[in-house]
Structures are given as structure tokens and as C-alpha cells.
Design a protein around this motif. Structure first.
Motif, short mmCIF file in Angstrom:
data_model
loop_
_atom_site.label_atom_id
_atom_site.label_comp_id
_atom_site.label_asym_id
_atom_site.label_seq_id
_atom_site.Cartn_x
_atom_site.Cartn_y
_atom_site.Cartn_z
N MET A 1 0.85 -1.20 0.00
CA MET A 1 0.00 0.00 0.00
C MET A 1 0.88 1.24 0.00
N SER A 2 0.62 2.16 -0.91
CA SER A 2 1.40 3.39 -0.96
C SER A 2 1.09 4.26 0.24
N ARG A 3 2.08 5.01 0.65
CA ARG A 3 1.90 5.88 1.81
C ARG A 3 1.22 7.17 1.40
N PRO A 4 0.39 7.74 2.30
CA PRO A 4 -0.20 9.05 2.02
C PRO A 4 0.89 10.11 1.99
N VAL A 5 0.59 11.24 1.39
CA VAL A 5 1.60 12.28 1.21
C VAL A 5 1.04 13.64 1.59
N LEU A 6 1.85 14.41 2.29
CA LEU A 6 1.53 15.82 2.55
C LEU A 6 2.40 16.65 1.63
N GLU A 7 1.79 17.22 0.59
CA GLU A 7 2.51 18.05 -0.37
C GLU A 7 2.58 19.46 0.17
N LEU A 243 -3.11 17.23 1.65
CA LEU A 243 -2.93 15.84 2.05
C LEU A 243 -3.58 14.92 1.03
N GLY A 244 -2.80 14.02 0.45
CA GLY A 244 -3.31 13.13 -0.57
C GLY A 244 -3.08 11.68 -0.24
N ALA A 245 -3.94 10.82 -0.77
CA ALA A 245 -3.79 9.37 -0.65
C ALA A 245 -4.31 8.73 -1.93
N ASP A 246 -3.72 7.62 -2.30
CA ASP A 246 -4.08 6.96 -3.55
C ASP A 246 -5.19 5.93 -3.34
N VAL A 247 -5.96 5.73 -4.39
CA VAL A 247 -6.97 4.68 -4.39
C VAL A 247 -6.25 3.33 -4.42
N ALA A 300 -10.13 4.49 -10.56
CA ALA A 300 -9.23 3.36 -10.73
C ALA A 300 -8.17 3.35 -9.64
N VAL A 301 -7.66 2.18 -9.36
CA VAL A 301 -6.54 2.05 -8.41
C VAL A 301 -5.38 2.93 -8.89
N GLY A 302 -4.82 3.68 -7.97
CA GLY A 302 -3.73 4.59 -8.30
C GLY A 302 -4.15 6.04 -8.44
N ASP A 303 -5.45 6.30 -8.59
CA ASP A 303 -5.93 7.69 -8.63
C ASP A 303 -5.60 8.38 -7.30
N ARG A 304 -5.30 9.66 -7.37
CA ARG A 304 -4.99 10.43 -6.17
C ARG A 304 -6.25 11.15 -5.67
N ARG A 339 3.93 8.25 9.21
CA ARG A 339 3.71 7.46 8.00
C ARG A 339 3.31 8.32 6.82
N VAL A 340 2.85 9.53 7.10
CA VAL A 340 2.51 10.47 6.03
C VAL A 340 3.80 11.11 5.53
N ARG A 341 4.14 10.87 4.29
CA ARG A 341 5.37 11.43 3.72
C ARG A 341 5.20 12.93 3.52
#
Length: 346
Positions: A1-7, A243-247, A300-304, A339-341
């Protein structure tokens, strides 16, 4: 599972700083760095603010002040205002970090450490104007000033600032606080030189009550694009972080995203609006490590998905989310776990 990200946008931060500086001029901006720069990263915030021309930094604690000094080198002024241990005082004096002083006991410890290290301490003396978040009472102000001026004469101390906190409970109470503050400044001026740094206001009062500003204004949240809870939008100010997370899965037409309560998102935020490639959607449920978002055509899986941010894809701001659960936008940011990058963009 990809980690969520704080841009985190450096350009937005610099633009916010310019907007604040224009709003409060001729008062100088002190960028406040508490709670790791409101969860954005202290080192990044200091470097970006320095590049934007900021001269004053409010670090709250000495450890943060030392980190700010590491980034700033010989430039900039740093104030650490929380009452500190003797070891921390020593660190502050060596790093040329100004110290906020709200009690006679703390003042005496600073003078003793300055004498021991043979270094002059730079202090900002705090008068209690009604908030009662430490600070010298008006009744003890004159007697403490006697000690301050004696230490100045001995070369152990320099009074470089006078400051206070506003309660911001009502305009009338803030007006009375200013009266007490200005009286303290007047009395100090009768005993010696009046310090250059006079600061009474933080974000909200600095923005909305120009008559209360001193020569310096302490502003944290607004620089990061976090407006006051229940407060109006701010001209020229945008959220710096999103704050983003992928599907990670599609279940019954809904999108499952890789962020949850264990990442610091309050489960009570269910029902809020988040941003998707197809515009705003409802955040239906927040579980331990994932959350469920109302689906959209072609999901779809991978969408932000953006949980909060400046609204580019229909998402709400951190403060709008905070208002749903009766808190402030800073809490939504600072409770995010490691865990949030954190990813910095230009």
C-alpha cells in the motif's frame, strides 16, 4: 500500500508571507514555528522564510530555536518564549537565541547563566495583560525592571523586547490589554532605553486589529494558510499543504484510499468533502488504515484523492474540516503521523 503524502508548496508559503507582510506593514513579521512549523517541517519553513526575506522567527522552545539557528547561520533573530531549564538557557545563549521572560524567577536564572558563561542574554520581558498565560503582573513590573537594568549595567543582559499575549475574547478586552501593554512600555522607557521589539498580537489580531500591532507581529497559522476556525477567508492567503492518498481498491463502486485513523485522520471527519480527479466527493468512512470515498465514473486504483488542501480538486481546507469537529485547522495538520510522507514542491 502506498503511503499518504503531505505536499508542501514553497511558492504558496512565500506568497502568503508577502501577503502578510503587506497587510501588517510597517510592523515586522515574526514567523512562528511551533509544533514543527505547524506540521510542515521546521527546517523547510525557516529556509523558505529566510529566502522570502523574513528576519524574525518565533520558535516557542529552545530546541526549535537551536534548529532554526542551524539553518539561519549568522542571519535572523530568533525568540524562544517558553520557560526553559538552565541547560536550555545555556544553549540559547550560545546560539544567540532571544529568550521570552515571564517571571522574576526565570529572569534570575537567565542572569545567573549569562554571568557564568560570560555571555550577554537578550530577553523579551512579558507583561501579563489579562490572558494569564504566564507574564509579569503589573504590580511587579517596576521591581523586576530594577533587576533588568542592573543586569544590563553589569553587561549580563540586554532588554531587547517587551511582549504579551492577547486573550482575543472581545475587542473591549483586547483594548484594555493594549492599554496595560503600553503602560508597561512607558514605565520601561522611564528606566532606560525602550526596546525595539514590541509585540502584542498574533495571527488574528495582527490581521484584523491594526491599531493593536507593535513593531513586531507574531504570526504562525496564517503564514501556512490556516485561517482561524469560524473565521472568514483571508485575502491573498492559501493553504500551503495538501494531504493526498491513492486509491488502493474499488469496492461496490466506492474508492478505498490508503489513509486512515492510524495516520492521524479523525474518524469523526466522515461525511466531509474530499477532492478527486472528477471533483468533490463524500468521505464516507474512515477506518484504521484506509478510508472509503464515494466513487466516480472511471475511478481506478492509483488515482490520487486529496483529503484537504487549497481546493484545486474540490477538497475542503484543513480548517473547514476542523470546524466540523469543533477544533482548529492546526490540529488537523499536526496530528498527522510519521507514516505520512512530507514532500516539498517549489
Amino acid at each position: 500500500m502506498s503511503r499518504p503524502v503531505l505536499e508542501i508548496s514553497t511558492a504558496r508559503f512565500a506568497a502568503n508571507i508577502r501577503a502578510v507582510q503587506e497587510r501588517i506593514a510597517p510592523s515586522a513579521l515574526m514567523v512562528v514555528l511551533k509544533d514543527d512549523a505547524y506540521g510542515h517541517g521546521l527546517g523547510w519553513a525557516v529556509e523558505a522564510a529566510r529566502d522570502a526575506g523574513v528576519q524574525w522567527y518565533g520558535s516557542y522552545d529552545v530546541a526549535s530555536g537551536i534548529e532554526a539557528r542551524r539553518v539561519l547561520g549568522d542571519t535572523g533573530r530568533i525568540l524562544a518564549w517558553v520557560t526553559s531549564t538552565d541547560a536550555e538557557i545555556d544553549e540559547a545563549l550560545r546560539a544567540r537565541v532571544d529568550l521570552g521572560v515571564g517571571s522574576a524567577e526565570y529572569l534570575r536564572r537567565i542572569i545567573a547563566r549569562a554571568r557564568h558563561l560570560e555571555r550577554r542574554a537578550r530577553v523579551h520581558l512579558k507583561i501579563d495583560t489579562g490572558l494569564h498565560r504566564n507574564g509579569l503582573l503589573p504590580s511587579e513590573w517596576e521591581s523586576v525592571l530594577v533587576e533588568v537594568r542592573a543586569a544590563e549595567s553589569a553587561g549580563e543582559l540586554a532588554l531587547v523586547g517587551i511582549w504579551s499575549h492577547l486573550a482575543e475574547a472581545s475587542d473591549a478586552e483586547d483594548d484594555e490589554a493594549q492599554r496595560l501593554f503600553l503602560e508597561a512600555v512607558r514605565v520601561a522607557g522611564q528606566t532606560g532605553a525602550t526596546p525595539d521589539a514590541l509585540h502584542l498580537t498574533a495571527s488574528a489580531a495582527s490581521w484584523w486589529r491594526p491599531e493593536l500591532r507593535g513593531s513586531v507581529s507574531r504570526i504562525g497559522a496564517f503564514c501556512y494558510g490556516v485561517r482561524s476556525a469560524e473565521g472568514p477567508e483571508l485575502d491573498g492567503i492559501e493553504p500551503v499543504a495538501r494531504l493526498g492518498a491513492d486509491v488502493v481498491d474499488i469496492v461496490d463502486g466506492d474508492a478505498v484510499i490508503g489513509i486512515g485513523a492510524f495516520d492521524g485522520i479523525p474518524s469523526s471527519l466522515a461525511g466531509c468533502r474530499v477532492g478527486t480527479p472528477d471533483g468533490p466527493r463524500e468521505l464516507r468512512r474512515i477506518d484504521a488504515t484506509t478510508s472509503v470515498v464515494a466513487g466516480w465514473t472511471g475511478a481506478a486504483v492509483g488515482d490520487r484523492v486529496w483529503v484537504f488542501g487549497p481546493g484545486d480538486q474540490g477538497e475542503d481546507s484543513a480548517t473547514t474540516l476542523a470546524e466540523r469537529i469543533d477544533t482548529v485547522g492546526e490540529e488537523i495538520l499536526t496530528r498527522l503521523t510519521s507514516r505520512v510522507r512530507r514532500v516539498v514542491t517549489p
